[in-house]
Design an enzyme around this catalytic site. Structure first.
Site, PDB file in Angstrom:
ATOM      1  CG  ASP A   1      -6.565  -0.058   4.456  1.00 31.20           C
ATOM      2  OD1 ASP A   1      -5.609   0.618   4.877  1.00 31.20           O
ATOM      3  OD2 ASP A   1      -6.783  -0.258   3.248  1.00 31.20           O
TER       4      ASP A   1
ATOM      5  CG  HIS B   1       1.948   1.536   6.710  1.00 36.25           C
ATOM      6  ND1 HIS B   1       1.032   1.964   7.650  1.00 36.25           N
ATOM      7  CD2 HIS B   1       1.225   1.115   5.661  1.00 36.25           C
ATOM      8  CE1 HIS B   1      -0.186   1.793   7.169  1.00 36.25           C
ATOM      9  NE2 HIS B   1      -0.102   1.265   5.974  1.00 36.25           N
ATOM     10  CG  ASP B   2       0.036   4.474   4.221  1.00 33.03           C
ATOM     11  OD1 ASP B   2       0.585   3.507   3.654  1.00 33.03           O
ATOM     12  OD2 ASP B   2      -1.130   4.453   4.659  1.00 33.03           O
TER      13      ASP B   2
ATOM     14  CG  ASP C   1      -4.179  -2.945   8.684  1.00 36.52           C
ATOM     15  OD1 ASP C   1      -5.185  -2.434   8.164  1.00 36.52           O
ATOM     16  OD2 ASP C   1      -3.105  -2.347   8.846  1.00 36.52           O
TER      17      ASP C   1
ATOM     18  CD  GLU D   1      -5.855   4.638   6.395  1.00 36.04           C
ATOM     19  OE1 GLU D   1      -4.806   5.134   5.978  1.00 36.04           O
ATOM     20  OE2 GLU D   1      -6.529   3.834   5.708  1.00 36.04           O
TER      21      GLU D   1
HETATM   22  O1  ISL Z   1      -0.165   6.568   1.242  1.00 36.10           O
HETATM   23  C1  ISL Z   1      -1.031   7.041   0.556  1.00 36.10           C
HETATM   24  C2  ISL Z   1      -0.770   7.263  -0.856  1.00 36.10           C
HETATM   25  O2  ISL Z   1       0.540   6.842  -1.121  1.00 36.10           O
HETATM   26  C3  ISL Z   1      -2.351   7.329   1.104  1.00 36.10           C
HETATM   27  O3  ISL Z   1      -3.179   7.954   0.207  1.00 36.10           O
HETATM   28  C4  ISL Z   1      -2.928   6.002   1.541  1.00 36.10           C
HETATM   29  O4  ISL Z   1      -3.149   5.226   0.426  1.00 36.10           O
HETATM   30  C5  ISL Z   1      -4.216   6.173   2.294  1.00 36.10           C
HETATM   31  O5  ISL Z   1      -3.902   6.811   3.479  1.00 36.10           O
HETATM   32  C6  ISL Z   1      -4.866   4.819   2.593  1.00 36.10           C
HETATM   33  O6  ISL Z   1      -3.953   3.955   3.183  1.00 36.10           O
HETATM   34  C7  ISL Z   1      -4.300   2.638   3.468  1.00 36.10           C
HETATM   35  O7  ISL Z   1      -4.881   1.965   2.380  1.00 36.10           O
HETATM   36  C8  ISL Z   1      -4.055   1.733   1.239  1.00 36.10           C
HETATM   37  C9  ISL Z   1      -2.684   1.167   1.591  1.00 36.10           C
HETATM   38  O8  ISL Z   1      -1.820   1.270   0.492  1.00 36.10           O
HETATM   39  C10 ISL Z   1      -2.058   1.897   2.762  1.00 36.10           C
HETATM   40  O9  ISL Z   1      -0.840   1.298   3.119  1.00 36.10           O
HETATM   41  C11 ISL Z   1      -3.054   1.865   3.877  1.00 36.10           C
HETATM   42  O10 ISL Z   1      -2.553   2.405   5.075  1.00 36.10           O
HETATM   43  C12 ISL Z   1      -4.795   0.759   0.372  1.00 36.10           C
HETATM   44  O11 ISL Z   1      -5.120  -0.385   1.109  1.00 36.10           O
END
Ligand code: ISL
Ligand code: CA
Length: 579
Positions: A205, A335-336, A104, A262
């Site tokens: 990310d 994981h989100d 990541d 992402e």
């Molecule tokens: O899971 C979300 C809100 O709860 C999404 O909006 C998520 O934040 C978004 O997809 C971006 O995700 C990535 O960046 C975030 C992190 O919290 C996530 O785990 C990551 O996958 C900030 O770094």
């Protein structure tokens, strides 16, 4: 045998990825937290499963405001995961088995405990003074009305500078100022450093949010009060493509590494640019539209019912929309998100049937599939019933904000039990022993509610089982180029609960037919589908998640089939089977 030759170019296009949330995968030293040694000890399992590459969620030093997505040092591993000896051993073990490791890269923001931030805060005229996005307040309030993804204003005031800094996520995650060339150079240095260590690429990310409209305008749209605000000014911002092109030329020249971005909020049109096969800014884009199927006007916490035909339509839109232009990255879980089985399937009565239906839909799409740990054994949502068990900042913020407003606790918890990210962060379920074999200590987050019921062990003993079918489908995908790269052609079924499409090549085609629901379904008459079956009866099945079947006339709950169709002459001139 892995399909991927060492250092071959574009290996990611034919690879099946497996995403590991390291904190929850396997704890080798008994402190309750998954670690790198734990991942290494499961490489044999992953190899047996047939996956080709791993995406590891962040393992860098972090105060864990957002479990590793708030990095305080890009050149160190958080000691709970191990050190560089363990890291190198894992990488070596993967490479020995011809598997790849993608890390990541979290560079839209850093932790506010990163030394760059401390220095930026304390010494505005110093070398890091301009590393973050600092703005004056307006009329004793924040610079504008942007809202963080995790609730509340996206600005935090610091009296040291008499200014606000921007945080699109938690307050402990300060957005880096990409306008500053020194920031971009630091990012390229980090990338190069890890490439030299031997990794095979990055999952980047929220990479489509690195460029902000530097006028910082208010978001004047009329929005649901809990919706994220300001997105038009930082999603796909004005300099995004410039930055990605610079990144490609400064840090991504090695042909053997991949850059998967992402990009929440990205549309088909955006992705056709961002991962355009000729422009090659990103190699593939992880987009979220499928994950928004059950989001209402207020965003993720405003849950709406979705219909099966909407799922089919979304997949069709993306598979068709990227065809020939950009490379898709496909997934149902990460994981989100809540577990796909609990969200798009049926995690009780039809756990096996619906989990294998999702497996087939994932692995029959063109592009690169990502399997999320536990998905392959049919793990359902963790489904914790007490707020104290939830450790995710987004979930806790939501709980705090809504209960403070007076929303009934039971309603708030119902929403959280469905949508919380912690649903998919509970420890991997390996066997029937205490803590499902994840740890001999106390797990950092509670085991999922049904941890005793579903595990690798129990799935390996059963035949058929979710796990055995994942393994079978991954292998089938390796054999059948059309599954990986065939041209996607939607097929009208005459029944909104039945989803069908072809994967076409020059000489032959596969037909995928899926019942998206928990009720038996008849394939309609006068449909596109019937014409595929009319000449000479049903074509041969190459996969069915049921052992006894009445398909294609009638499909049992979540029944999912792949047929091999004979090639039609009219396909001869069609050269687009290389997606
Ligand atoms: O899971 C979300 C809100 O709860 C999404 O909006 C998520 O934040 C978004 O997809 C971006 O995700 C990535 O960046 C975030 C992190 O919290 C996530 O785990 C990551 O996958 C900030 O770094
Ligand atoms: Ca550990």
């Amino acid at each position: 045998m892995s399909l991927i030759a060492p250092r071959s170019q574009e290996w990611w296009k034919d690879a099946t990825f497996y995403q590991i949330y390291p904190r929850s995968f396997f704890d080798a030293n008994g402190d309750g937290i998954g670690d790198l040694e734990g991942v290494r000890s499961k490489v044999d399992y992953l190899h047996w499963l047939g996956v080709d590459a791993i995406w590891l969620n962040p393992i860098y030093a972090s105060p864990n405001a957002d479990w590793g997505y708030d990095v305080s040092d890009y050149y160190h591993i958080d000691p709970v995961f191990g050190g560089f000896d363990e890291f190198d051993a894992l990488l070596q073990e993967l490479h020995r088995k011809e598997m790849r490791l993608v890390m990541d890269l979290v560079v839209n923001h850093t932790s506010t405990e990163h030394p760059w931030f401390t220095s930026s805060l304390e010494d505005p005229a110093g070398p890091c003074g301009d590393f973050y996005i600092w703005q004056q307040g307006v009329e004793s309030g924040p610079p504008n009305n942007w809202h963080s993804f995790f609730g509340g204003s996206a600005w935090e005031f610091k009296k040291e500078r008499e200014e606000y800094y921007l945080h699109l996520f938690a307050a402990g995650q300060a957005d880096l100022n990409w306008e500053n060339p020194a920031v971009r150079q630091e990012v390229y240095n980090v990338m190069e450093w890890w490439f030299r260590r031997g990794i095979d690429g990055f999952r980047m990310d929220v990479i489509n949010m690195i460029s902000k409209d530097s006028r910082f305008p208010n978001d004047s749209r009329i929005l649901d009060p809990i919706a994220t605000r300001g997105t038009p000014y930082f999603v796909n911002g004005p300099k995004l493509h410039d930055y990605l092109r610079e990144m490609r030329s400064e840090a991504l020249q090695r042909p053997e590494v991949t850059a998967i971005g992402e990009c929440p909020g990205a549309t088909v049109e955006d992705v056709r640019m961002l991962s355009n096969l000729d422009r090659r800014e990103l190699d593939a884009v992880i987009q979220m539209e499928l994950m928004e199927l059950d989001h209402g006007a207020g965003g993720k916490w405003d849950i709406r019912r979705w219909r099966p035909e909407e799922l089919a339509a979304k997949i069709t839109e993306w598979q068709s929309g990227l065809q020939g232009a950009a490379w898709p990255a496909n997934f149902f879980s990460n994981h989100d998100q809540p577990r796909a089985l609990s969200r798009f399937g049926d995690d009780t009565t039809y756990r096996y049937e619906s989990a294998t239906m999702l497996a087939l839909l994932l692995l029959a799409q063109s592009g690169t599939p990502f399997i999320y740990y536990g998905e392959e054994v049919g793990m359902p949502n963790a489904d914790y019933d007490e707020i104290g068990h939830y450790l995710d900042v987004d979930t806790r913020n939501y709980y705090g904000l809504r209960t403070m407003e007076g929303k009934p606790e039971s309603q708030v918890m119902e929403t959280i039990r469905y949508m919380s990210r912690d649903n998919a962060r509970s420890p991997m379920q390996w066997d029937r022993s205490p803590n499902a074999g994840f740890t001999r200590g106390t797990p950092w987050i509670p085991m999922g509610r049904r941890a005793r019921e579903v595990s690798v062990e129990s799935e390996q003993e059963r035949e058929p089982s979710v796990l055995q079918e994942y393994r079978r489908l991954i292998a089938l995908r390796k054999e059948e180029r059309l599954l990986r790269r065939g041209r996607f052609v939607p097929v009208e079924t005459g029944n909104p609960s039945l989803f069908a499409f072809e994967k076409r090549g020059d000489e032959s085609a596969l037909l995928v037919l899926v019942n998206l629901t928990a009720s038996p379904q008849n394939s309609g008459s006068n449909s596109d589908l019937q014409t595929r079956f009319s000449a000479g009866g049903a074509p041969p099945e190459i996969y069915n998640n049921y052992r006894e079947s009445e398909a294609p006339e009638s499909l049992a709950p979540f029944e999912s089939v792949i047929y091999r169709l004979a090639g039609g002459r009219e396909e001869r001139n069609d050269l687009s089977n290389t997606f």
